[in-house]
Design a protein around this motif. Sequence first.
Motif, PDB file in Angstrom:
ATOM      1  N   UNK A   4       0.821  -1.224   0.000  1.00 16.17           N
ATOM      2  CA  UNK A   4       0.000   0.000   0.000  1.00 16.17           C
ATOM      3  C   UNK A   4       0.851   1.269   0.000  1.00 16.17           C
ATOM      4  N   UNK A   5       1.965   1.242   0.690  1.00 17.02           N
ATOM      5  CA  UNK A   5       2.847   2.417   0.754  1.00 17.02           C
ATOM      6  C   UNK A   5       3.441   2.737  -0.615  1.00 17.02           C
ATOM      7  N   UNK A   6       3.834   1.694  -1.356  1.00 19.00           N
ATOM      8  CA  UNK A   6       4.378   1.918  -2.699  1.00 19.00           C
ATOM      9  C   UNK A   6       3.298   2.447  -3.641  1.00 19.00           C
ATOM     10  N   UNK A   7       2.100   1.907  -3.526  1.00 21.40           N
ATOM     11  CA  UNK A   7       0.993   2.375  -4.354  1.00 21.40           C
ATOM     12  C   UNK A   7       0.670   3.828  -4.044  1.00 21.40           C
ATOM     13  N   UNK A   8       0.685   4.205  -2.771  1.00 18.93           N
ATOM     14  CA  UNK A   8       0.411   5.585  -2.381  1.00 18.93           C
ATOM     15  C   UNK A   8       1.460   6.529  -2.955  1.00 18.93           C
ATOM     16  N   UNK A   9       2.687   6.074  -3.082  1.00 18.20           N
ATOM     17  CA  UNK A   9       3.750   6.900  -3.626  1.00 18.20           C
ATOM     18  C   UNK A   9       3.566   7.245  -5.099  1.00 18.20           C
ATOM     19  N   UNK A  10       2.669   6.554  -5.771  1.00 19.44           N
ATOM     20  CA  UNK A  10       2.428   6.814  -7.189  1.00 19.44           C
ATOM     21  C   UNK A  10       1.528   8.025  -7.423  1.00 19.44           C
ATOM     22  N   UNK A  11       0.929   8.578  -6.358  1.00 21.72           N
ATOM     23  CA  UNK A  11      -0.025   9.679  -6.485  1.00 21.72           C
ATOM     24  C   UNK A  11       0.473  10.899  -5.730  1.00 21.72           C
ATOM     25  N   UNK A  12       0.002  12.067  -6.159  1.00 20.67           N
ATOM     26  CA  UNK A  12       0.500  13.328  -5.593  1.00 20.67           C
ATOM     27  C   UNK A  12       0.163  13.466  -4.107  1.00 20.67           C
ATOM     28  N   UNK A  13      -1.023  13.045  -3.692  1.00 15.69           N
ATOM     29  CA  UNK A  13      -1.399  13.107  -2.278  1.00 15.69           C
ATOM     30  C   UNK A  13      -1.677  11.709  -1.727  1.00 15.69           C
ATOM     31  N   UNK A  14      -0.971  10.723  -2.247  1.00 14.88           N
ATOM     32  CA  UNK A  14      -1.219   9.328  -1.906  1.00 14.88           C
ATOM     33  C   UNK A  14      -0.968   8.989  -0.447  1.00 14.88           C
ATOM     34  N   UNK A  15       0.081   9.560   0.145  1.00 22.04           N
ATOM     35  CA  UNK A  15       0.386   9.250   1.546  1.00 22.04           C
ATOM     36  C   UNK A  15      -0.723   9.717   2.479  1.00 22.04           C
ATOM     37  N   UNK A  16      -1.209  10.919   2.257  1.00 21.10           N
ATOM     38  CA  UNK A  16      -2.296  11.450   3.078  1.00 21.10           C
ATOM     39  C   UNK A  16      -3.571  10.654   2.862  1.00 21.10           C
ATOM     40  N   UNK A  17      -3.867  10.329   1.611  1.00 18.48           N
ATOM     41  CA  UNK A  17      -5.067   9.548   1.299  1.00 18.48           C
ATOM     42  C   UNK A  17      -4.994   8.173   1.930  1.00 18.48           C
ATOM     43  N   UNK A  18      -3.819   7.554   1.898  1.00 14.64           N
ATOM     44  CA  UNK A  18      -3.645   6.235   2.512  1.00 14.64           C
ATOM     45  C   UNK A  18      -3.861   6.307   4.016  1.00 14.64           C
ATOM     46  N   UNK A  19      -3.347   7.331   4.644  1.00 12.86           N
ATOM     47  CA  UNK A  19      -3.509   7.492   6.084  1.00 12.86           C
ATOM     48  C   UNK A  19      -4.983   7.663   6.459  1.00 12.86           C
ATOM     49  N   UNK A  20      -5.689   8.521   5.746  1.00 15.43           N
ATOM     50  CA  UNK A  20      -7.094   8.783   6.068  1.00 15.43           C
ATOM     51  C   UNK A  20      -7.993   7.599   5.722  1.00 15.43           C
ATOM     52  N   UNK A  21      -7.891   7.092   4.497  1.00 18.15           N
ATOM     53  CA  UNK A  21      -8.750   5.981   4.078  1.00 18.15           C
ATOM     54  C   UNK A  21      -8.416   4.704   4.842  1.00 18.15           C
ATOM     55  N   UNK A  22      -7.137   4.450   5.049  1.00 20.27           N
ATOM     56  CA  UNK A  22      -6.729   3.262   5.812  1.00 20.27           C
ATOM     57  C   UNK A  22      -7.134   3.338   7.270  1.00 20.27           C
ATOM     58  N   UNK A  23      -7.031   4.525   7.846  1.00 16.47           N
ATOM     59  CA  UNK A  23      -7.464   4.706   9.233  1.00 16.47           C
ATOM     60  C   UNK A  23      -8.960   4.509   9.384  1.00 16.47           C
ATOM     61  N   UNK A  24      -9.715   5.034   8.433  1.00 11.14           N
ATOM     62  CA  UNK A  24     -11.168   4.856   8.466  1.00 11.14           C
ATOM     63  C   UNK A  24     -11.531   3.377   8.309  1.00 11.14           C
ATOM     64  N   UNK A  25     -10.892   2.686   7.378  1.00 12.67           N
ATOM     65  CA  UNK A  25     -11.169   1.262   7.169  1.00 12.67           C
ATOM     66  C   UNK A  25     -10.819   0.452   8.415  1.00 12.67           C
ATOM     67  N   UNK A  26      -9.725   0.781   9.072  1.00  9.61           N
ATOM     68  CA  UNK A  26      -9.340   0.093  10.299  1.00  9.61           C
ATOM     69  C   UNK A  26     -10.370   0.309  11.398  1.00  9.61           C
ATOM     70  N   UNK A  27     -10.857   1.523  11.505  1.00 13.12           N
ATOM     71  CA  UNK A  27     -11.901   1.817  12.492  1.00 13.12           C
ATOM     72  C   UNK A  27     -13.170   1.025  12.211  1.00 13.12           C
ATOM     73  N   UNK A  28     -13.590   0.966  10.961  1.00 14.59           N
ATOM     74  CA  UNK A  28     -14.798   0.222  10.585  1.00 14.59           C
ATOM     75  C   UNK A  28     -14.643  -1.254  10.925  1.00 14.59           C
ATOM     76  N   UNK A  29     -13.514  -1.844  10.570  1.00 13.74           N
ATOM     77  CA  UNK A  29     -13.293  -3.267  10.845  1.00 13.74           C
ATOM     78  C   UNK A  29     -13.248  -3.517  12.353  1.00 13.74           C
ATOM     79  N   UNK A  30     -12.599  -2.635  13.104  1.00 20.93           N
ATOM     80  CA  UNK A  30     -12.525  -2.795  14.556  1.00 20.93           C
ATOM     81  C   UNK A  30     -13.886  -2.720  15.226  1.00 20.93           C
TER      82      UNK A  30
END
Length: 97
Positions: A4-30
């Motif tokens: 996921x980190x490498x994929x996020x690096x392919x986009x201009x705001x990928x790191x921030x998007x990964x943090x927000x979307x991944x954090x939300x997904x983790x919260x939902x699963x928890x």
Amino acid sequence: MRSPRQTAGLYTRGDTALLLAGGYATLVVGVAAWLGTLVAVGDPGFGGIWLIALTLPVSIPLVAIPASPAAHVVLLAAGGLAQAWVLWRLLRGRRAA
């Protein structure tokens, strides 16, 4: 296969998007796992309110589907993960050169 980190690096705001979307997904699963445990022991109480509130606005049509409490947990978790994917798509920006 990319991480996921490498994929996020392919986009201009990928790191921030990964943090927000991944954090939300983790919260939902928890929350879904916690609520699934409550449903399994037979006393969900008001636990479903947390998952419904967390997955708004997709939870509005999903709670109208007639199903068992366990099926609602699965439906709401799937809806929340779909919202996390939409967040990723909206926030990641353009593909970097």
